[in-house]
Design an enzyme around this catalytic site. Structure first.
Site, PDB file in Angstrom:
ATOM      1  CB  SER A 147      12.576   2.270 -50.254  1.00 17.87           C
ATOM      2  OG  SER A 147      11.411   2.037 -50.843  1.00 17.87           O
ATOM      3  CE  LYS A 205       2.459   8.729 -48.396  1.00 22.09           C
ATOM      4  NZ  LYS A 205       3.528   7.566 -47.582  1.00 22.09           N
ATOM      5  CG  ASP A 228      20.333   9.990 -40.093  1.00 20.10           C
ATOM      6  OD1 ASP A 228      20.562  11.148 -40.535  1.00 20.10           O
ATOM      7  OD2 ASP A 228      21.030   9.239 -39.240  1.00 20.10           O
TER       8      ASP A 228
END
Ligand code: GLU
Length: 472
Positions: free
Chosen positions: A363, A107, A100
Protein backbone atom coordinates in the site's frame (compact mmCIF):
# COMPACT_ATOMS: atom_id res chain seq x y z
CA UNK A 1 -15.79 -19.94 17.53
CA UNK A 2 -13.81 -20.11 20.80
CA UNK A 3 -14.75 -17.24 23.06
CA UNK A 4 -12.27 -14.85 24.67
CA UNK A 5 -13.13 -13.32 28.03
CA UNK A 6 -11.25 -10.13 27.22
CA UNK A 7 -11.86 -7.50 24.64
CA UNK A 8 -9.65 -7.44 21.57
CA UNK A 9 -8.31 -3.98 22.39
CA UNK A 10 -7.52 -5.12 25.94
CA UNK A 11 -5.56 -8.00 24.47
CA UNK A 12 -3.52 -5.58 22.36
CA UNK A 13 -2.91 -3.43 25.46
CA UNK A 14 -1.63 -6.49 27.31
CA UNK A 15 0.81 -7.32 24.54
CA UNK A 16 1.87 -3.67 24.49
CA UNK A 17 2.37 -3.46 28.28
CA UNK A 18 4.40 -6.63 28.33
CA UNK A 19 6.90 -5.22 25.84
CA UNK A 20 6.71 -1.63 27.14
CA UNK A 21 7.93 -2.81 30.55
CA UNK A 22 11.26 -3.65 28.91
CA UNK A 23 11.80 -0.21 27.39
CA UNK A 24 12.39 2.01 30.40
CA UNK A 25 10.41 4.77 28.64
CA UNK A 26 8.38 7.20 30.77
CA UNK A 27 4.72 6.37 31.40
CA UNK A 28 3.44 9.53 29.72
CA UNK A 29 5.16 8.68 26.48
CA UNK A 30 4.00 5.05 26.62
CA UNK A 31 0.43 6.19 27.28
CA UNK A 32 0.60 8.57 24.33
CA UNK A 33 1.64 5.65 22.13
CA UNK A 34 -0.79 3.03 23.35
CA UNK A 35 -4.19 4.73 23.37
CA UNK A 36 -6.23 5.72 20.31
CA UNK A 37 -5.86 9.40 19.40
CA UNK A 38 -9.28 9.77 17.84
CA UNK A 39 -12.38 7.62 17.59
CA UNK A 40 -15.10 8.66 15.20
CA UNK A 41 -18.36 6.72 15.36
CA UNK A 42 -21.11 7.76 13.00
CA UNK A 43 -24.40 6.47 11.68
CA UNK A 44 -26.20 6.99 8.41
CA UNK A 45 -29.43 5.71 6.85
CA UNK A 46 -29.66 3.12 4.08
CA UNK A 47 -32.84 2.64 2.05
CA UNK A 48 -33.76 -0.94 1.18
CA UNK A 49 -35.41 -1.94 -2.11
CA UNK A 50 -38.75 -2.42 -0.25
CA UNK A 51 -38.65 1.23 0.86
CA UNK A 52 -37.72 0.52 4.48
CA UNK A 53 -34.78 2.39 5.95
CA UNK A 54 -32.15 1.09 8.33
CA UNK A 55 -29.45 2.92 10.19
CA UNK A 56 -25.89 1.75 9.67
CA UNK A 57 -23.12 2.12 12.27
CA UNK A 58 -19.61 2.96 11.09
CA UNK A 59 -16.23 3.97 12.52
CA UNK A 60 -12.86 5.40 11.71
CA UNK A 61 -10.28 5.17 14.45
CA UNK A 62 -6.93 6.94 14.17
CA UNK A 63 -4.64 5.35 16.69
CA UNK A 64 -1.38 7.24 16.33
CA UNK A 65 -0.46 10.50 14.62
CA UNK A 66 3.27 10.24 15.25
CA UNK A 67 3.59 10.02 11.48
CA UNK A 68 1.15 11.22 8.82
CA UNK A 69 -0.84 10.08 7.01
CA UNK A 70 -2.35 7.40 9.20
CA UNK A 71 -3.08 4.17 7.40
CA UNK A 72 -5.30 1.14 7.72
CA UNK A 73 -8.05 -0.87 6.10
CA UNK A 74 -11.82 -0.67 6.21
CA UNK A 75 -13.73 -3.71 7.38
CA UNK A 76 -17.30 -4.50 6.33
CA UNK A 77 -18.65 -7.01 8.82
CA UNK A 78 -21.87 -7.53 10.79
CA UNK A 79 -19.72 -8.16 13.88
CA UNK A 80 -17.72 -4.93 13.58
CA UNK A 81 -17.66 -2.91 16.79
CA UNK A 82 -15.73 -0.04 18.31
CA UNK A 83 -13.43 -2.16 20.42
CA UNK A 84 -12.43 -4.22 17.38
CA UNK A 85 -11.69 -1.13 15.27
CA UNK A 86 -9.60 0.34 18.10
CA UNK A 87 -7.59 -2.86 18.40
CA UNK A 88 -7.05 -3.11 14.65
CA UNK A 89 -6.04 0.56 14.44
CA UNK A 90 -3.47 0.04 17.19
CA UNK A 91 -2.07 -3.04 15.44
CA UNK A 92 -1.67 -0.92 12.28
CA UNK A 93 0.54 1.54 14.15
CA UNK A 94 2.89 -1.20 15.34
CA UNK A 95 2.79 -3.00 12.00
CA UNK A 96 3.85 0.11 10.08
CA UNK A 97 6.67 0.77 12.54
CA UNK A 98 7.98 -2.81 12.29
CA UNK A 99 8.33 -2.68 8.50
CA UNK A 100 9.43 0.98 8.45
CA UNK A 101 6.39 2.19 6.56
CA UNK A 102 6.23 5.88 7.48
CA UNK A 103 2.58 6.00 8.56
CA UNK A 104 0.59 6.13 11.78
CA UNK A 105 -2.06 3.48 12.35
CA UNK A 106 -5.80 3.65 11.71
CA UNK A 107 -8.73 1.39 10.91
CA UNK A 108 -12.31 1.75 9.74
CA UNK A 109 -15.39 -0.39 9.81
CA UNK A 110 -18.98 -0.51 8.66
CA UNK A 111 -21.25 -2.80 10.63
CA UNK A 112 -22.91 -4.55 7.74
CA UNK A 113 -23.24 -8.00 6.19
CA UNK A 114 -22.24 -7.05 2.66
CA UNK A 115 -23.54 -10.35 1.26
CA UNK A 116 -27.12 -9.39 2.15
CA UNK A 117 -27.18 -6.22 0.05
CA UNK A 118 -27.14 -5.44 -3.64
CA UNK A 119 -24.00 -4.08 -5.28
CA UNK A 120 -25.84 -0.76 -5.72
CA UNK A 121 -26.59 -0.55 -2.01
CA UNK A 122 -22.99 -1.39 -1.14
CA UNK A 123 -21.83 1.34 -3.49
CA UNK A 124 -24.13 3.83 -1.75
CA UNK A 125 -22.86 2.69 1.66
CA UNK A 126 -19.22 3.03 0.58
CA UNK A 127 -19.71 6.45 -0.99
CA UNK A 128 -21.66 7.69 2.03
CA UNK A 129 -18.98 6.35 4.35
CA UNK A 130 -16.37 8.27 2.32
CA UNK A 131 -18.45 11.47 2.50
CA UNK A 132 -18.63 11.14 6.28
CA UNK A 133 -14.84 10.75 6.44
CA UNK A 134 -14.37 13.83 4.24
CA UNK A 135 -16.71 15.87 6.47
CA UNK A 136 -14.55 15.10 9.50
CA UNK A 137 -11.20 15.40 7.72
CA UNK A 138 -10.55 11.68 8.20
CA UNK A 139 -9.41 10.95 4.66
CA UNK A 140 -6.80 12.44 2.34
CA UNK A 141 -3.37 11.62 0.90
CA UNK A 142 -1.58 13.38 3.75
CA UNK A 143 -4.19 12.76 6.45
CA UNK A 144 -5.64 9.27 6.54
CA UNK A 145 -5.42 6.68 3.76
CA UNK A 146 -7.79 3.68 3.95
CA UNK A 147 -7.29 0.32 2.25
CA UNK A 148 -9.07 -3.03 1.96
CA UNK A 149 -9.65 -5.31 4.91
CA UNK A 150 -12.08 -8.13 5.72
CA UNK A 151 -15.19 -7.74 3.52
CA UNK A 152 -13.77 -5.05 1.22
CA UNK A 153 -11.57 -5.09 -1.86
CA UNK A 154 -10.62 -3.26 -5.02
CA UNK A 155 -14.22 -2.45 -5.92
CA UNK A 156 -14.83 -0.53 -2.68
CA UNK A 157 -11.45 1.23 -2.92
CA UNK A 158 -12.34 2.42 -6.45
CA UNK A 159 -15.65 3.87 -5.11
CA UNK A 160 -13.79 5.60 -2.28
CA UNK A 161 -11.23 7.14 -4.67
CA UNK A 162 -13.96 8.24 -7.07
CA UNK A 163 -16.01 9.86 -4.31
CA UNK A 164 -13.00 11.62 -2.84
CA UNK A 165 -11.89 12.91 -6.24
CA UNK A 166 -15.39 14.16 -7.06
CA UNK A 167 -15.28 16.29 -3.91
CA UNK A 168 -11.66 17.38 -4.43
CA UNK A 169 -11.67 18.12 -8.13
CA UNK A 170 -8.33 19.21 -9.49
CA UNK A 171 -6.32 17.97 -6.52
CA UNK A 172 -3.30 16.47 -8.23
CA UNK A 173 -2.62 13.90 -5.51
CA UNK A 174 -6.22 12.92 -4.83
CA UNK A 175 -5.73 9.31 -6.03
CA UNK A 176 -3.38 8.74 -3.09
CA UNK A 177 -6.36 9.08 -0.70
CA UNK A 178 -6.84 5.31 -0.65
CA UNK A 179 -4.81 2.21 -1.58
CA UNK A 180 -5.73 -1.24 -2.80
CA UNK A 181 -7.41 0.27 -5.87
CA UNK A 182 -7.75 -1.64 -9.14
CA UNK A 183 -4.64 -1.18 -11.31
CA UNK A 184 -6.74 0.69 -13.89
CA UNK A 185 -7.79 3.19 -11.18
CA UNK A 186 -4.33 4.05 -9.88
CA UNK A 187 -3.65 0.80 -8.06
CA UNK A 188 -0.34 -1.02 -8.15
CA UNK A 189 0.51 -4.45 -9.51
CA UNK A 190 1.08 -6.94 -6.72
CA UNK A 191 -1.11 -5.27 -4.08
CA UNK A 192 -3.85 -7.89 -4.27
CA UNK A 193 -1.52 -10.74 -3.38
CA UNK A 194 0.82 -8.66 -1.19
CA UNK A 195 -0.36 -9.79 2.25
CA UNK A 196 -0.29 -13.48 1.30
CA UNK A 197 3.07 -13.08 -0.41
CA UNK A 198 4.42 -11.32 2.68
CA UNK A 199 3.15 -14.18 4.87
CA UNK A 200 5.05 -16.58 2.64
CA UNK A 201 8.26 -14.51 2.84
CA UNK A 202 7.90 -14.46 6.64
CA UNK A 203 7.64 -18.24 6.75
CA UNK A 204 10.48 -18.74 4.30
CA UNK A 205 12.71 -16.49 6.39
CA UNK A 206 11.82 -18.29 9.62
CA UNK A 207 12.34 -21.74 8.07
CA UNK A 208 15.74 -20.71 6.70
CA UNK A 209 17.14 -20.34 10.24
CA UNK A 210 18.74 -23.75 10.82
CA UNK A 211 19.12 -23.43 14.58
CA UNK A 212 15.55 -22.29 15.12
CA UNK A 213 14.19 -25.13 13.02
CA UNK A 214 16.41 -27.66 14.76
CA UNK A 215 15.14 -26.47 18.14
CA UNK A 216 11.60 -27.13 16.91
CA UNK A 217 12.52 -30.57 15.63
CA UNK A 218 12.02 -29.45 12.02
CA UNK A 219 14.30 -29.50 9.02
CA UNK A 220 15.24 -26.12 7.59
CA UNK A 221 13.59 -24.83 4.45
CA UNK A 222 9.98 -24.87 3.34
CA UNK A 223 10.19 -28.10 1.37
CA UNK A 224 7.75 -30.69 2.68
CA UNK A 225 6.44 -28.59 5.57
CA UNK A 226 2.79 -29.44 6.29
CA UNK A 227 0.71 -26.29 6.36
CA UNK A 228 -2.86 -25.82 7.64
CA UNK A 229 -4.73 -22.62 6.79
CA UNK A 230 -7.82 -21.14 8.39
CA UNK A 231 -9.57 -18.87 5.89
CA UNK A 232 -9.41 -18.90 2.11
CA UNK A 233 -10.10 -15.20 1.57
CA UNK A 234 -7.62 -12.97 -0.23
CA UNK A 235 -4.90 -13.44 2.40
CA UNK A 236 -5.40 -17.18 3.05
CA UNK A 237 -5.71 -18.00 -0.63
CA UNK A 238 -2.48 -16.25 -1.58
CA UNK A 239 -0.62 -17.55 1.47
CA UNK A 240 -1.67 -21.09 0.44
CA UNK A 241 -0.61 -20.47 -3.15
CA UNK A 242 2.84 -19.09 -2.39
CA UNK A 243 3.56 -21.68 0.32
CA UNK A 244 2.57 -24.53 -2.01
CA UNK A 245 4.62 -23.08 -4.87
CA UNK A 246 7.51 -22.65 -2.41
CA UNK A 247 7.55 -26.39 -1.68
CA UNK A 248 5.21 -26.75 1.31
CA UNK A 249 2.25 -29.13 1.36
CA UNK A 250 -1.09 -27.55 2.25
CA UNK A 251 -2.72 -30.37 4.23
CA UNK A 252 -5.78 -28.55 5.61
CA UNK A 253 -7.94 -25.58 4.69
CA UNK A 254 -10.89 -24.15 6.61
CA UNK A 255 -13.65 -21.80 5.63
CA UNK A 256 -16.71 -20.74 7.65
CA UNK A 257 -18.66 -23.85 6.57
CA UNK A 258 -16.02 -26.35 7.78
CA UNK A 259 -12.57 -27.70 7.05
CA UNK A 260 -11.01 -30.18 4.64
CA UNK A 261 -7.93 -32.37 4.95
CA UNK A 262 -5.66 -34.09 2.50
CA UNK A 263 -2.27 -35.29 3.67
CA UNK A 264 -1.08 -35.53 0.05
CA UNK A 265 -1.78 -31.84 -0.41
CA UNK A 266 -4.59 -29.51 -1.41
CA UNK A 267 -4.53 -27.09 -4.30
CA UNK A 268 -6.09 -23.75 -3.35
CA UNK A 269 -7.32 -23.08 -6.89
CA UNK A 270 -9.15 -26.39 -7.08
CA UNK A 271 -10.65 -25.87 -3.62
CA UNK A 272 -11.81 -22.38 -4.55
CA UNK A 273 -13.26 -23.67 -7.82
CA UNK A 274 -15.15 -26.34 -5.89
CA UNK A 275 -16.48 -23.65 -3.56
CA UNK A 276 -17.64 -21.55 -6.50
CA UNK A 277 -19.50 -24.51 -7.96
CA UNK A 278 -21.06 -25.88 -4.77
CA UNK A 279 -21.05 -22.97 -2.34
CA UNK A 280 -18.75 -24.82 0.07
CA UNK A 281 -15.22 -26.20 0.33
CA UNK A 282 -16.62 -29.38 1.91
CA UNK A 283 -16.55 -32.53 -0.25
CA UNK A 284 -13.66 -31.19 -2.34
CA UNK A 285 -12.35 -34.07 -4.50
CA UNK A 286 -9.85 -36.24 -2.64
CA UNK A 287 -10.28 -34.43 0.69
CA UNK A 288 -11.76 -35.52 4.02
CA UNK A 289 -14.28 -33.22 5.72
CA UNK A 290 -13.93 -31.93 9.26
CA UNK A 291 -17.18 -30.75 10.82
CA UNK A 292 -16.07 -27.42 12.31
CA UNK A 293 -14.10 -24.56 10.83
CA UNK A 294 -12.04 -24.38 14.02
CA UNK A 295 -11.05 -28.05 13.81
CA UNK A 296 -8.38 -26.98 11.37
CA UNK A 297 -6.53 -25.26 14.20
CA UNK A 298 -5.99 -28.62 15.85
CA UNK A 299 -5.08 -30.56 12.73
CA UNK A 300 -1.80 -32.49 12.27
CA UNK A 301 0.59 -30.00 10.67
CA UNK A 302 3.93 -28.26 11.08
CA UNK A 303 2.73 -24.74 10.32
CA UNK A 304 -0.66 -23.32 11.25
CA UNK A 305 -1.72 -20.16 9.44
CA UNK A 306 -4.78 -18.47 10.94
CA UNK A 307 -5.88 -16.18 8.10
CA UNK A 308 -9.41 -15.32 9.16
CA UNK A 309 -10.39 -13.24 12.17
CA UNK A 310 -9.26 -12.39 15.69
CA UNK A 311 -9.51 -14.49 18.87
CA UNK A 312 -9.21 -17.91 17.26
CA UNK A 313 -6.41 -19.45 19.33
CA UNK A 314 -7.43 -19.24 22.96
CA UNK A 315 -6.76 -20.91 26.32
CA UNK A 316 -9.50 -23.38 25.38
CA UNK A 317 -8.01 -24.81 22.18
CA UNK A 318 -4.29 -23.91 22.48
CA UNK A 319 -3.47 -27.10 24.46
CA UNK A 320 -4.64 -29.19 21.49
CA UNK A 321 -2.70 -27.33 18.80
CA UNK A 322 -0.18 -29.62 17.15
CA UNK A 323 1.64 -27.16 14.90
CA UNK A 324 5.23 -26.24 15.74
CA UNK A 325 4.90 -22.86 14.04
CA UNK A 326 1.92 -20.51 14.20
CA UNK A 327 2.11 -17.89 11.46
CA UNK A 328 -0.43 -15.14 12.12
CA UNK A 329 -1.77 -13.96 8.78
CA UNK A 330 -4.93 -12.58 10.42
CA UNK A 331 -4.92 -9.65 12.81
CA UNK A 332 -5.09 -10.71 16.46
CA UNK A 333 -5.81 -14.42 15.97
CA UNK A 334 -4.17 -15.42 19.28
CA UNK A 335 -5.32 -14.23 22.70
CA UNK A 336 -2.67 -13.62 25.39
CA UNK A 337 -3.92 -16.69 27.30
CA UNK A 338 -3.70 -18.80 24.16
CA UNK A 339 -0.24 -17.46 23.48
CA UNK A 340 0.98 -18.31 27.00
CA UNK A 341 -0.01 -21.93 26.42
CA UNK A 342 1.63 -22.01 23.00
CA UNK A 343 4.79 -20.67 24.57
CA UNK A 344 4.78 -23.36 27.27
CA UNK A 345 4.41 -25.95 24.54
CA UNK A 346 7.40 -24.45 22.70
CA UNK A 347 5.37 -23.33 19.66
CA UNK A 348 7.12 -20.70 17.56
CA UNK A 349 4.67 -17.84 16.95
CA UNK A 350 5.35 -15.42 14.10
CA UNK A 351 3.21 -12.47 15.16
CA UNK A 352 0.56 -10.69 13.09
CA UNK A 353 2.09 -7.23 13.35
CA UNK A 354 5.03 -8.57 11.39
CA UNK A 355 3.59 -11.53 9.46
CA UNK A 356 0.76 -9.72 7.69
CA UNK A 357 2.57 -6.42 7.13
CA UNK A 358 3.05 -7.16 3.43
CA UNK A 359 -0.31 -5.58 2.63
CA UNK A 360 0.46 -2.20 4.10
CA UNK A 361 4.00 -2.35 2.71
CA UNK A 362 2.69 -2.57 -0.85
CA UNK A 363 0.00 0.00 0.00
CA UNK A 364 2.90 2.30 0.80
CA UNK A 365 4.36 1.60 -2.65
CA UNK A 366 0.96 2.36 -4.21
CA UNK A 367 0.76 5.65 -2.32
CA UNK A 368 4.26 6.55 -3.53
CA UNK A 369 3.26 5.68 -7.10
CA UNK A 370 0.18 7.89 -6.86
CA UNK A 371 2.18 10.81 -5.48
CA UNK A 372 4.93 10.47 -8.08
CA UNK A 373 2.42 10.01 -10.92
CA UNK A 374 4.64 7.45 -12.62
CA UNK A 375 4.61 3.66 -12.72
CA UNK A 376 7.59 2.02 -11.01
CA UNK A 377 10.00 0.76 -13.66
CA UNK A 378 8.83 3.12 -16.37
CA UNK A 379 11.95 5.28 -16.32
CA UNK A 380 14.55 2.58 -15.80
CA UNK A 381 13.40 -0.66 -17.45
CA UNK A 382 14.70 -0.02 -20.96
CA UNK A 383 17.89 1.61 -19.69
CA UNK A 384 18.65 -1.42 -17.50
CA UNK A 385 18.17 -3.73 -20.50
CA UNK A 386 20.48 -1.58 -22.63
CA UNK A 387 23.19 -1.72 -19.97
CA UNK A 388 22.82 -5.49 -19.56
CA UNK A 389 23.07 -5.97 -23.32
CA UNK A 390 26.23 -3.87 -23.37
CA UNK A 391 27.71 -5.96 -20.59
CA UNK A 392 26.96 -9.20 -22.47
CA UNK A 393 28.49 -7.75 -25.61
CA UNK A 394 31.66 -6.87 -23.68
CA UNK A 395 31.84 -10.43 -22.30
CA UNK A 396 31.34 -11.83 -25.81
CA UNK A 397 34.19 -9.70 -27.14
CA UNK A 398 36.47 -10.63 -24.25
CA UNK A 399 35.77 -14.38 -24.44
CA UNK A 400 35.16 -14.71 -28.15
CA UNK A 401 32.01 -16.72 -27.38
CA UNK A 402 28.40 -15.90 -28.27
CA UNK A 403 25.47 -16.06 -25.83
CA UNK A 404 22.52 -18.02 -27.18
CA UNK A 405 19.25 -16.12 -27.70
CA UNK A 406 17.63 -17.98 -24.79
CA UNK A 407 20.55 -17.19 -22.43
CA UNK A 408 20.46 -13.59 -23.53
CA UNK A 409 16.75 -13.19 -22.93
CA UNK A 410 17.06 -14.91 -19.53
CA UNK A 411 19.78 -12.45 -18.45
CA UNK A 412 18.57 -9.24 -20.06
CA UNK A 413 15.39 -8.14 -18.36
CA UNK A 414 14.66 -4.69 -17.01
CA UNK A 415 12.57 -4.61 -13.85
CA UNK A 416 8.89 -3.73 -14.35
CA UNK A 417 6.45 -2.57 -11.71
CA UNK A 418 5.62 -6.05 -10.41
CA UNK A 419 9.30 -7.03 -10.17
CA UNK A 420 10.07 -3.92 -8.15
CA UNK A 421 7.03 -4.28 -5.88
CA UNK A 422 7.83 -7.91 -5.12
CA UNK A 423 11.49 -7.22 -4.57
CA UNK A 424 10.70 -4.28 -2.26
CA UNK A 425 8.28 -6.48 -0.35
CA UNK A 426 10.75 -9.36 -0.06
CA UNK A 427 13.49 -7.06 1.20
CA UNK A 428 11.12 -5.43 3.70
CA UNK A 429 9.94 -8.74 5.14
CA UNK A 430 13.47 -10.19 5.35
CA UNK A 431 14.98 -7.13 7.04
CA UNK A 432 12.10 -6.82 9.52
CA UNK A 433 12.31 -10.53 10.39
CA UNK A 434 15.94 -10.25 11.41
CA UNK A 435 15.38 -7.01 13.28
CA UNK A 436 12.68 -8.75 15.31
CA UNK A 437 14.62 -12.00 15.83
CA UNK A 438 17.88 -10.18 16.70
CA UNK A 439 16.12 -8.13 19.36
CA UNK A 440 14.91 -11.37 20.89
CA UNK A 441 18.33 -13.00 20.76
CA UNK A 442 19.98 -9.95 22.31
CA UNK A 443 17.54 -9.82 25.21
CA UNK A 444 17.33 -13.01 27.30
CA UNK A 445 14.17 -11.70 28.98
CA UNK A 446 12.28 -11.91 25.69
CA UNK A 447 10.80 -15.33 25.15
CA UNK A 448 8.80 -14.72 21.98
CA UNK A 449 8.85 -12.83 18.70
CA UNK A 450 5.71 -10.86 19.52
CA UNK A 451 7.38 -9.16 22.44
CA UNK A 452 10.44 -8.28 20.37
CA UNK A 453 8.21 -7.00 17.54
CA UNK A 454 6.27 -4.80 19.97
CA UNK A 455 9.48 -3.64 21.61
CA UNK A 456 11.03 -2.58 18.30
CA UNK A 457 7.81 -0.83 17.27
CA UNK A 458 7.44 1.02 20.58
CA UNK A 459 11.04 2.21 20.47
CA UNK A 460 10.70 3.47 16.90
CA UNK A 461 7.46 5.33 17.67
CA UNK A 462 8.94 6.76 20.87
CA UNK A 463 11.91 8.06 18.87
CA UNK A 464 9.52 9.75 16.43
CA UNK A 465 7.74 11.52 19.30
CA UNK A 466 11.05 12.59 20.80
CA UNK A 467 12.27 13.91 17.46
CA UNK A 468 9.05 15.90 17.19
CA UNK A 469 10.07 17.51 20.48
CA UNK A 470 6.80 16.48 22.14
CA UNK A 471 8.54 14.46 24.82
CA UNK A 472 11.92 15.23 26.39
N1 GLU B 1 -6.06 -4.12 6.05
C1 GLU B 1 -4.69 -4.45 5.85
C2 GLU B 1 -4.01 -4.69 7.18
O1 GLU B 1 -4.63 -5.04 8.14
C3 GLU B 1 -3.96 -3.45 4.95
C4 GLU B 1 -3.88 -2.06 5.43
C5 GLU B 1 -3.31 -1.08 4.41
O2 GLU B 1 -2.89 -1.51 3.35
O3 GLU B 1 -3.33 0.10 4.70
O4 GLU B 1 -2.82 -4.63 7.29
Amino acid sequence: MPASNQSFFENVLRYFDHAAALTGLPKGLLDQIKYCNSIYHFKFPLRNPDGSVEVISAWRVEHSHHKLPVKGGIRFSPDANEDEVMALAALMTYKCAIVDVPFGGAKGAVQIDAGKYTAEQMERVTRRYTHELVKKNCIGPGIDVPAPDYGTGEREMAWIADTYMAINTGHLDALACVTGKPVTQGGIRGRREATGRGVFYALREACAQKDDMKALGLTSGLEGKRVAIQGLGNVGYHAAKFCREGGATVVAIAEREGAILNTRGLNEDQVLQHKKETGSILNSPGATNLPGSNDVLESECDVLIPAALENQITAENAPRIKAKIVLEAANGPTTPEGEAILQEKGVFVIPDIYANAGGVTVSYFEWLKNLSHVRFGRMGKRYQETMENRMLRAIEIATGKQFSESDRSAIVRGADELDLVNSGLEETMAVAYHEMRDTQLRNPKIKDLRTSAFLNAIEKIARAYMELGIFP
